[in-house]
Design a protein around this motif. Structure first.
Motif, short mmCIF file in Angstrom:
data_model
loop_
_atom_site.label_atom_id
_atom_site.label_comp_id
_atom_site.label_asym_id
_atom_site.label_seq_id
_atom_site.Cartn_x
_atom_site.Cartn_y
_atom_site.Cartn_z
N PRO A 83 0.81 -1.22 0.00
CA PRO A 83 0.00 0.00 0.00
C PRO A 83 0.84 1.28 0.00
CG PRO A 83 -0.80 -1.56 1.63
CD PRO A 83 0.52 -2.07 1.14
N HIS A 84 2.10 1.19 0.39
CA HIS A 84 2.91 2.41 0.53
C HIS A 84 4.20 2.30 -0.27
CE1 HIS A 84 0.09 3.51 3.64
NE2 HIS A 84 0.35 2.37 4.26
N SER A 85 4.10 1.98 -1.54
CA SER A 85 5.28 1.88 -2.38
C SER A 85 5.81 3.28 -2.70
CB SER A 85 4.96 1.14 -3.67
OG SER A 85 4.64 -0.21 -3.43
N THR A 86 7.09 3.37 -3.06
CA THR A 86 7.68 4.64 -3.44
C THR A 86 7.17 5.06 -4.81
OG1 THR A 86 9.57 3.47 -4.36
CG2 THR A 86 9.75 4.23 -2.09
N SER A 87 7.50 6.27 -5.23
CA SER A 87 7.03 6.80 -6.50
C SER A 87 7.49 5.93 -7.67
CB SER A 87 7.54 8.22 -6.69
OG SER A 87 7.16 8.71 -7.97
N ARG A 88 6.61 5.79 -8.64
CA ARG A 88 6.95 5.03 -9.85
C ARG A 88 7.33 5.96 -11.00
NH1 ARG A 88 2.73 2.27 -6.64
NH2 ARG A 88 3.34 0.09 -6.59
N CYS A 89 7.51 7.23 -10.71
CA CYS A 89 7.95 8.20 -11.70
C CYS A 89 9.27 8.79 -11.21
CB CYS A 89 6.90 9.29 -11.88
SG CYS A 89 7.43 10.61 -12.99
N VAL A 90 10.37 8.41 -11.87
CA VAL A 90 11.70 8.81 -11.41
C VAL A 90 12.52 9.32 -12.59
CG1 VAL A 90 13.79 8.07 -10.21
CG2 VAL A 90 11.59 7.01 -9.65
N ASP A 91 12.94 10.56 -12.51
CA ASP A 91 13.80 11.15 -13.54
C ASP A 91 13.28 10.91 -14.96
OD1 ASP A 91 15.54 12.06 -11.57
OD2 ASP A 91 16.71 10.19 -11.59
N GLY A 92 12.01 11.15 -15.17
CA GLY A 92 11.44 11.01 -16.50
C GLY A 92 11.13 9.59 -16.91
N VAL A 93 11.30 8.64 -15.99
CA VAL A 93 11.01 7.23 -16.27
C VAL A 93 9.75 6.82 -15.53
CG1 VAL A 93 11.84 4.86 -16.02
CG2 VAL A 93 13.45 6.68 -16.61
N LEU A 94 8.84 6.18 -16.22
CA LEU A 94 7.61 5.67 -15.60
C LEU A 94 7.75 4.16 -15.44
CD1 LEU A 94 4.94 7.64 -17.67
CD2 LEU A 94 6.04 8.31 -15.53
N GLY A 123 -0.67 6.83 -21.85
CA GLY A 123 -1.47 8.05 -21.85
C GLY A 123 -0.69 9.24 -21.31
N VAL A 124 0.06 9.01 -20.23
CA VAL A 124 0.86 10.08 -19.64
C VAL A 124 1.94 10.55 -20.62
CG1 VAL A 124 2.58 10.58 -17.84
CG2 VAL A 124 0.44 9.45 -17.24
N VAL A 125 2.63 9.61 -21.27
CA VAL A 125 3.66 9.95 -22.24
C VAL A 125 3.06 10.72 -23.40
CG1 VAL A 125 5.29 9.00 -23.93
CG2 VAL A 125 5.22 8.08 -21.61
N ASP A 126 1.92 10.27 -23.89
CA ASP A 126 1.25 10.95 -25.01
C ASP A 126 0.91 12.40 -24.64
OD1 ASP A 126 0.10 10.83 -27.67
OD2 ASP A 126 -1.85 10.95 -26.67
N GLU A 127 0.37 12.59 -23.46
CA GLU A 127 0.03 13.94 -23.01
C GLU A 127 1.28 14.80 -22.84
OE1 GLU A 127 -2.55 14.13 -19.60
OE2 GLU A 127 -3.66 12.36 -20.28
N ALA A 128 2.33 14.22 -22.27
CA ALA A 128 3.57 14.97 -22.04
C ALA A 128 4.22 15.39 -23.35
CB ALA A 128 4.53 14.14 -21.21
N LEU A 129 4.19 14.53 -24.36
CA LEU A 129 4.76 14.87 -25.65
C LEU A 129 3.95 15.96 -26.35
CD1 LEU A 129 5.73 11.33 -27.01
CD2 LEU A 129 7.28 13.12 -26.19
N ALA A 130 2.64 15.97 -26.10
CA ALA A 130 1.79 16.99 -26.72
C ALA A 130 1.92 18.35 -26.04
CB ALA A 130 0.33 16.53 -26.68
N ALA A 131 2.41 18.35 -24.81
CA ALA A 131 2.57 19.61 -24.07
C ALA A 131 3.91 19.60 -23.34
CB ALA A 131 1.41 19.79 -23.09
N PRO A 132 5.02 19.74 -24.06
CA PRO A 132 6.35 19.64 -23.45
C PRO A 132 6.58 20.59 -22.28
CG PRO A 132 6.51 19.73 -25.84
CD PRO A 132 5.09 20.01 -25.49
N ASP A 133 5.96 21.76 -22.32
CA ASP A 133 6.15 22.72 -21.24
C ASP A 133 5.55 22.25 -19.92
OD1 ASP A 133 3.72 23.00 -22.71
OD2 ASP A 133 3.30 24.84 -21.57
N ARG A 134 4.58 21.33 -20.01
CA ARG A 134 3.94 20.81 -18.80
C ARG A 134 4.32 19.35 -18.54
NH1 ARG A 134 -1.20 20.16 -18.55
NH2 ARG A 134 -1.67 20.15 -20.77
N ALA A 135 5.30 18.82 -19.26
CA ALA A 135 5.67 17.41 -19.18
C ALA A 135 6.01 16.95 -17.77
CB ALA A 135 6.81 17.10 -20.14
N PRO A 136 6.83 17.69 -17.02
CA PRO A 136 7.15 17.21 -15.66
C PRO A 136 5.91 17.09 -14.77
CG PRO A 136 8.73 18.88 -16.34
CD PRO A 136 7.62 18.89 -17.36
#
Length: 199
Positions: A83-94, A123-136
């Motif tokens: 239930p309490h795993s660490t983040s799965r998004c690290v340095d641009g890697v999902l 879906g996250v990658v697709d959205e991030a590529l479509a809006a690079p300024d908001r990718a992080p």
């Protein structure tokens, strides 16, 4: 025609784990054993020896041809979801599927979680590529989306696994109850796991 069905075998030496036989046609099968790490460390046997022991049991041995052989033998550790795993998004890697610790704690199954988190990651990658300024910011929302999709199931499965681990023969008893058609038992199994869907 011959009916092929997945089989789960419960043995005291593996409890609360199990052995399985998944047919890959009439002459081939995926056969294996799963044992919790803490229980495995108490064993005086390797995983290969536990698998050999399972294959030597009368109900399995009698169904093997004289020239049956193991191919592509492999062992690996599965990181149970918690239930309490660490983040799965690290340095641009999902991290999706097994790499993100998205594994059914009750059974060790990971296909369902891998598919769900893979779709979310795409879906996250697709959205991030479509809006690079908001990718992080978009990538940073990955954990929340995964929790919305799987969080409740992960927490249920984790609690069930902890309970079953302290009652090693319970999993076998549940499947006996399900095989007998006991609806409450079938419903509970389906409620806590993505792997064992009992009808």
């Amino acid at each position: 025609t011959r009916t092929l069905a997945a089989e789960f075998h419960f043995q005291p030496v593996l409890a609360p784990g199990y052995a399985w036989v998944f047919p890959l046609g009439v002459q081939r099968a995926n056969v294996g054993v799963i044992v919790r790490t803490d229980r495995f460390k108490r064993q005086a046997a390797t995983l290969e020896e536990l698998l050999d022991g399972f294959l030597a049991t009368p109900d399995v041995r009698s169904r093997l041809s004289a020239d049956a052989r193991l191919t592509n033998v492999a062992t690996w550790q599965l990181p149970y979801a918690t239930p309490h795993s660490t983040s799965r998004c690290v340095d641009g890697v999902l991290l999706a599927g097994d790499s993100g610790r998205f594994v059914d704690s009750m059974t060790g199954e990971g296909i369902h979680h891998a598919v769900v988190t893979g779709i979310i990651a795409a879906g996250v990658v697709d959205e991030a590529l479509a809006a690079p300024d908001r990718a992080p910011r978009i990538a940073g929302d990955y954990d929340r989306r995964c929790d919305l999709a799987l969080g409740r199931l992960i927490r249920r499965s984790y609690r069930a696994q902890k309970y079953v681990a302290s009652h090693p023969r319970l999993l076998e008893a549940l499947f006996i109850g399900a095989r007998a058609g006991r609806r409450p038992v079938m419903s509970w199994i389906n409620h806590v796991s993505t792997d064992f869907v009992v009808r």
